[in-house]
Design a protein around this motif. Structure first.
Motif, PDB file in Angstrom:
ATOM      1  N   GLY A 150     -50.612  -7.902 -32.640  1.00 13.32           N
ATOM      2  CA  GLY A 150     -50.318  -6.967 -31.570  1.00 13.32           C
ATOM      3  C   GLY A 150     -51.056  -7.317 -30.291  1.00 13.32           C
ATOM      4  N   THR A 151     -52.299  -7.714 -30.425  1.00 17.18           N
ATOM      5  CA  THR A 151     -53.103  -8.065 -29.252  1.00 17.18           C
ATOM      6  C   THR A 151     -52.540  -9.290 -28.556  1.00 17.18           C
ATOM      7  OG1 THR A 151     -55.085  -7.126 -30.289  1.00 17.18           O
ATOM      8  CG2 THR A 151     -55.424  -8.658 -28.473  1.00 17.18           C
ATOM      9  N   ARG A 152     -52.091 -10.279 -29.330  1.00 17.77           N
ATOM     10  CA  ARG A 152     -51.505 -11.479 -28.722  1.00 17.77           C
ATOM     11  C   ARG A 152     -50.263 -11.119 -27.902  1.00 17.77           C
ATOM     12  NH1 ARG A 152     -53.399 -13.996 -33.470  1.00 17.77           N
ATOM     13  NH2 ARG A 152     -51.548 -13.384 -34.648  1.00 17.77           N
ATOM     14  N   ALA A 153     -49.426 -10.257 -28.465  1.00 12.70           N
ATOM     15  CA  ALA A 153     -48.223  -9.844 -27.732  1.00 12.70           C
ATOM     16  C   ALA A 153     -48.578  -9.005 -26.517  1.00 12.70           C
ATOM     17  CB  ALA A 153     -47.289  -9.077 -28.663  1.00 12.70           C
ATOM     18  N   LEU A 154     -49.596  -8.148 -26.652  1.00  8.98           N
ATOM     19  CA  LEU A 154     -50.008  -7.291 -25.546  1.00  8.98           C
ATOM     20  C   LEU A 154     -50.575  -8.114 -24.392  1.00  8.98           C
ATOM     21  CD1 LEU A 154     -50.276  -4.383 -24.564  1.00  8.98           C
ATOM     22  CD2 LEU A 154     -52.488  -4.258 -25.714  1.00  8.98           C
ATOM     23  N   GLN A 155     -51.207  -9.224 -24.706  1.00  6.48           N
ATOM     24  CA  GLN A 155     -51.763 -10.099 -23.670  1.00  6.48           C
ATOM     25  C   GLN A 155     -50.711 -10.975 -23.003  1.00  6.48           C
ATOM     26  OE1 GLN A 155     -54.818 -12.095 -25.946  1.00  6.48           O
ATOM     27  NE2 GLN A 155     -56.413 -10.689 -25.255  1.00  6.48           N
ATOM     28  N   GLY A 156     -49.469 -10.872 -23.480  1.00 11.34           N
ATOM     29  CA  GLY A 156     -48.379 -11.595 -22.829  1.00 11.34           C
ATOM     30  C   GLY A 156     -47.996 -12.907 -23.463  1.00 11.34           C
ATOM     31  N   GLU A 157     -48.555 -13.232 -24.626  1.00  6.29           N
ATOM     32  CA  GLU A 157     -48.241 -14.522 -25.243  1.00  6.29           C
ATOM     33  C   GLU A 157     -46.778 -14.587 -25.702  1.00  6.29           C
ATOM     34  OE1 GLU A 157     -50.943 -15.952 -28.198  1.00  6.29           O
ATOM     35  OE2 GLU A 157     -52.711 -15.235 -27.137  1.00  6.29           O
ATOM     36  N   LEU A 158     -46.281 -13.489 -26.267  1.00  5.88           N
ATOM     37  CA  LEU A 158     -44.878 -13.479 -26.695  1.00  5.88           C
ATOM     38  C   LEU A 158     -43.955 -13.592 -25.486  1.00  5.88           C
ATOM     39  CD1 LEU A 158     -42.571 -13.157 -28.682  1.00  5.88           C
ATOM     40  CD2 LEU A 158     -42.925 -10.678 -28.624  1.00  5.88           C
ATOM     41  N   SER A 159     -44.256 -12.858 -24.429  1.00  2.00           N
ATOM     42  CA  SER A 159     -43.439 -12.925 -23.208  1.00  2.00           C
ATOM     43  C   SER A 159     -43.391 -14.346 -22.668  1.00  2.00           C
ATOM     44  CB  SER A 159     -44.006 -11.990 -22.148  1.00  2.00           C
ATOM     45  OG  SER A 159     -44.049 -10.653 -22.605  1.00  2.00           O
ATOM     46  N   ALA A 160     -44.556 -14.995 -22.620  1.00  2.00           N
ATOM     47  CA  ALA A 160     -44.614 -16.361 -22.089  1.00  2.00           C
ATOM     48  C   ALA A 160     -43.772 -17.309 -22.939  1.00  2.00           C
ATOM     49  CB  ALA A 160     -46.063 -16.835 -22.038  1.00  2.00           C
ATOM     50  N   ARG A 161     -43.814 -17.107 -24.241  1.00  2.00           N
ATOM     51  CA  ARG A 161     -43.059 -17.991 -25.128  1.00  2.00           C
ATOM     52  C   ARG A 161     -41.555 -17.788 -24.963  1.00  2.00           C
ATOM     53  NH1 ARG A 161     -45.091 -19.267 -31.226  1.00  2.00           N
ATOM     54  NH2 ARG A 161     -43.426 -20.682 -31.856  1.00  2.00           N
ATOM     55  N   TYR A 396     -46.612 -12.710 -33.812  1.00  2.00           N
ATOM     56  CA  TYR A 396     -46.599 -11.755 -32.712  1.00  2.00           C
ATOM     57  C   TYR A 396     -46.097 -10.410 -33.234  1.00  2.00           C
ATOM     58  CZ  TYR A 396     -46.735 -15.983 -29.835  1.00  2.00           C
ATOM     59  OH  TYR A 396     -47.085 -17.189 -29.276  1.00  2.00           O
ATOM     60  N   ALA A 397     -46.711  -9.332 -32.762  1.00  2.00           N
ATOM     61  CA  ALA A 397     -46.242  -7.999 -33.134  1.00  2.00           C
ATOM     62  C   ALA A 397     -44.894  -7.776 -32.474  1.00  2.00           C
ATOM     63  CB  ALA A 397     -47.245  -6.935 -32.694  1.00  2.00           C
ATOM     64  N   ALA A 398     -43.834  -7.927 -33.233  1.00  2.00           N
ATOM     65  CA  ALA A 398     -42.481  -7.817 -32.694  1.00  2.00           C
ATOM     66  C   ALA A 398     -41.796  -6.584 -33.252  1.00  2.00           C
ATOM     67  CB  ALA A 398     -41.672  -9.070 -33.037  1.00  2.00           C
ATOM     68  N   THR A 399     -40.715  -6.197 -32.604  1.00  2.00           N
ATOM     69  CA  THR A 399     -39.922  -5.064 -33.041  1.00  2.00           C
ATOM     70  C   THR A 399     -38.588  -5.561 -33.585  1.00  2.00           C
ATOM     71  OG1 THR A 399     -38.875  -4.759 -30.884  1.00  2.00           O
ATOM     72  CG2 THR A 399     -40.994  -3.633 -31.261  1.00  2.00           C
ATOM     73  N   ALA A 400     -37.888  -4.670 -34.279  1.00  2.00           N
ATOM     74  CA  ALA A 400     -36.563  -5.031 -34.788  1.00  2.00           C
ATOM     75  C   ALA A 400     -35.618  -5.360 -33.635  1.00  2.00           C
ATOM     76  CB  ALA A 400     -36.004  -3.890 -35.633  1.00  2.00           C
ATOM     77  N   ARG A 401     -35.773  -4.689 -32.502  1.00  2.00           N
ATOM     78  CA  ARG A 401     -34.940  -4.963 -31.330  1.00  2.00           C
ATOM     79  C   ARG A 401     -35.151  -6.383 -30.832  1.00  2.00           C
ATOM     80  NH1 ARG A 401     -34.815  -5.466 -25.894  1.00  2.00           N
ATOM     81  NH2 ARG A 401     -37.081  -5.682 -25.790  1.00  2.00           N
ATOM     82  N   GLN A 402     -36.398  -6.803 -30.735  1.00  2.00           N
ATOM     83  CA  GLN A 402     -36.694  -8.142 -30.253  1.00  2.00           C
ATOM     84  C   GLN A 402     -36.158  -9.206 -31.206  1.00  2.00           C
ATOM     85  OE1 GLN A 402     -40.915  -7.636 -30.007  1.00  2.00           O
ATOM     86  NE2 GLN A 402     -40.875  -6.994 -27.866  1.00  2.00           N
ATOM     87  N   ILE A 403     -36.312  -8.972 -32.499  1.00  2.00           N
ATOM     88  CA  ILE A 403     -35.835  -9.945 -33.487  1.00  2.00           C
ATOM     89  C   ILE A 403     -34.312 -10.034 -33.442  1.00  2.00           C
ATOM     90  CG2 ILE A 403     -35.592 -10.301 -35.976  1.00  2.00           C
ATOM     91  CD1 ILE A 403     -38.498  -9.398 -36.243  1.00  2.00           C
ATOM     92  N   GLU A 404     -33.650  -8.901 -33.234  1.00  2.00           N
ATOM     93  CA  GLU A 404     -32.191  -8.915 -33.136  1.00  2.00           C
ATOM     94  C   GLU A 404     -31.745  -9.728 -31.920  1.00  2.00           C
ATOM     95  OE1 GLU A 404     -28.240  -7.700 -31.871  1.00  2.00           O
ATOM     96  OE2 GLU A 404     -30.070  -7.075 -30.834  1.00  2.00           O
ATOM     97  N   CYS A 405     -32.449  -9.604 -30.803  1.00  2.00           N
ATOM     98  CA  CYS A 405     -32.124 -10.389 -29.609  1.00  2.00           C
ATOM     99  C   CYS A 405     -32.305 -11.880 -29.871  1.00  2.00           C
ATOM    100  CB  CYS A 405     -33.013  -9.956 -28.441  1.00  2.00           C
ATOM    101  SG  CYS A 405     -32.633  -8.330 -27.756  1.00  2.00           S
ATOM    102  N   LEU A 406     -33.389 -12.250 -30.538  1.00  2.00           N
ATOM    103  CA  LEU A 406     -33.630 -13.656 -30.847  1.00  2.00           C
ATOM    104  C   LEU A 406     -32.560 -14.215 -31.778  1.00  2.00           C
ATOM    105  CD1 LEU A 406     -37.506 -13.545 -31.367  1.00  2.00           C
ATOM    106  CD2 LEU A 406     -36.301 -14.704 -29.502  1.00  2.00           C
ATOM    107  N   LYS A 407     -32.149 -13.428 -32.756  1.00  2.00           N
ATOM    108  CA  LYS A 407     -31.117 -13.888 -33.687  1.00  2.00           C
ATOM    109  C   LYS A 407     -29.778 -14.073 -32.970  1.00  2.00           C
ATOM    110  CE  LYS A 407     -33.025 -12.122 -38.025  1.00  2.00           C
ATOM    111  NZ  LYS A 407     -32.847 -11.163 -39.156  1.00  2.00           N
ATOM    112  N   ARG A 408     -29.447 -13.155 -32.057  1.00  2.00           N
ATOM    113  CA  ARG A 408     -28.198 -13.302 -31.304  1.00  2.00           C
ATOM    114  C   ARG A 408     -28.229 -14.553 -30.444  1.00  2.00           C
ATOM    115  NH1 ARG A 408     -27.293  -9.822 -27.509  1.00  2.00           N
ATOM    116  NH2 ARG A 408     -28.918  -8.264 -27.816  1.00  2.00           N
ATOM    117  N   SER A 409     -29.385 -14.822 -29.853  1.00  2.00           N
ATOM    118  CA  SER A 409     -29.511 -16.021 -29.035  1.00  2.00           C
ATOM    119  C   SER A 409     -29.331 -17.281 -29.878  1.00  2.00           C
ATOM    120  CB  SER A 409     -30.877 -16.035 -28.343  1.00  2.00           C
ATOM    121  OG  SER A 409     -30.984 -17.125 -27.460  1.00  2.00           O
TER     122      SER A 409
END
Length: 464
Positions: A150-161, A396-409
């Motif tokens: 969660g902390t890694r995602a909160l610091q913006g690491e997931l966004s950057a990736r 990364y602390a992800a949500t089901a919404r984020q994972i669904e977006c990645l799978k669609r991509s």
């Protein structure tokens, strides 16, 4: 967002301190009408930002009887919400915090909605949408690994990736458009030959992001493990042994468990959610039949499907295919009650299910439990050759919404690749690339709608 909002940011109930949070233009001047510092300067507005001031809070301006002795602090736009903010730290308990809120409401302050402070932080550009969603990942973390994710995602690491993945797709889409616009300069296979390797590389990068997010979701929600089997094979005893507590009722009478019981334990930083299910058997008892149906659902939906066999009873129709269909296969078989004289040999299980790993345990004697827990985690880190530690460190602390977006991509990228390889039309590949980019843009909140934001932030608690 012109109005001032307020809410209790700490949990309701008795405690050492209760914190009332305010945000919005003018909130400090409103608070100054109620807060009286104990020493100069005599207003919060004149006090340095991010400095706690001691004083008393009153129910109304010029009221001489204070509600409580408090600490107050103001923030500039360098606040959590990115706008003028303040906090009142009063004594813990429902009444002091409630009186503080009532005094603020009397001056026109509005009660904050669920997640409204974090939503304002997103709207004001202080954090992006994945960071906002990571706030819940930090709050709901059940283990050190989940907190780190969660902390890694909160610091913006997931966004950057994800932004890097989007940048790669954008460059790829631009290259595709150039080749489509000037086909006369190249042969017909130019698009496929030039884009296929780049498309594969972009897919690999996106797949790695998806795996890290799926691991983070597991760290947040827990690895679900369903314990199933015939009646009286020791499912409830094994649940109690793994949890280290008497969670389920254990009797020698078959059919004691009528519903799914759930328990949680942490093993090597990974939360494991255990489900003890009703024994699978044909029954005319309407209550037990409901339990059997729920057991089927739990077993089919779990991340790890454990079929338990009684080592002390002759092997009958033990494997779950009779109840769940021939296509079903358990994740593992557990031979329980090995402290009693054996009537089932591991070789028999291997003959029945040669590709399913089997483990021997004694729930009564607590033998083989650590090996079994390690076996659960192999399903968590199956995609990593370096084991649990590296998986948890990269999640990364992800949500089901984020994972669904990645799978669609990813699905759009695969379709684009198929279009290139199968000569289905270069315009189809370009269209799929656009859809892949749109899914990542949705993940990042670049085109977030109000209804989507309402649903997302509505899952937050009030005060956050």
């Amino acid at each position: 967002m012109d109005d001032v909002i307020a809410a209790v940011a700490t949990a309701w109930g008795e405690g050492g301190i209760a914190i009332v949070r305010l945000s919005g233009e003018g909130c400090i001047s409103l608070l100054d009408r109620l807060f009286v510092p104990s020493r100069p300067p005599h207003s919060l507005a004149q006090s340095p930002a991010r400095t706690l001031r001691h004083g008393h809070l009153h129910a109304a301006p010029h009221d001489r009887s204070p509600i409580d002795e408090v600490l107050a602090v103001r923030f500039s736009t360098q606040s959590y919400t990115g706008e003028e903010s303040a906090e009142v730290h009063c004594h813990g308990g429902i009444v002091p915090a409630q009186r503080c809120l009532e005094a603020l409401f009397s001056l026109g302050v509005r009660a904050a909605l669920a997640g409204e402070f974090t939503r304002r932080a997103f709207t004001n550009g202080r954090i992006d949408l994945p960071q906002a969603e990571a706030v819940l990942g930090v709050i709901r973390a059940k283990s050190a690994g989940a907190l780190a994710a969660g902390t890694r995602a909160l610091q913006g690491e997931l966004s950057a990736r994800v932004k890097k993945n989007l940048e790669n797709l954008t460059l790829l889409a631009a290259r595709a458009e150039v080749l489509l616009d000037f086909p006369e300069e190249d042969d017909e296979s130019q698009l496929a030959s030039q884009l296929a390797p780049q498309l594969a590389a972009a897919r690999d990068g996106l797949a790695e992001t998806l795996r890290a997010c799926e691991h983070g979701l597991t760290l947040r929600n827990g690895l679900s493990v369903a314990l199933a089997g015939a009646p009286n094979v020791g499912k409830s005893s094994l649940l109690n042994a793994l949890l280290g507590e008497e969670r389920a009722i254990v009797t020698p009478i078959p059919g004691t468990t009528r519903d799914c019981l759930e328990g949680l334990f942490i093993h090597k930083g990974v939360p494991v959610r255990l489900f003890d299910t009703a024994g699978l058997r044909d029954t005319r008892d309407p209550v037990e039949r409901i339990g059997v149906d729920r057991a089927r659902r739990a077993l089919l939906e779990a991340d790890v499907k454990v079929w338990i066999v009684d080592a002390h009873e002759p092997l009958g129709e033990e494997l779950p295919m009779h109840f769940l269909g021939k296509a079903f296969c358990p994740s593992m078989i557990v031979l329980n009650k090995t402290d009693l004289p054996a009537r089932v040999a591991p070789e028999q299980l291997a003959a029945l299910a040669p590709d399913v790993p089997a483990y021997s345990v004694s729930a009564l004697e607590r033998q083989g439990l650590e090996t079994l827990k390690d076996a659960f985690l192999t399903f968590f880190c199956a995609s990593s050759p370096t084991g649990i530690a590296s998986v948890a460190d990269e999640a990364y602390a992800a949500t089901a919404r984020q994972i669904e977006c990645l799978k669609r991509s990813l699905e759009s990228i695969d379709t684009a690749h198929e279009a290139l390889e199968g000569n289905l039309g270069d315009d189809v590949a370009a269209s799929m690339l656009a859809e892949a980019r749109a899914a990542l843009a949705e993940l990042l909140g670049l085109d977030a709608t109000e209804s989507m934001l309402d649903e997302l932030f509505g899952s937050f608690c009030v005060g956050k």
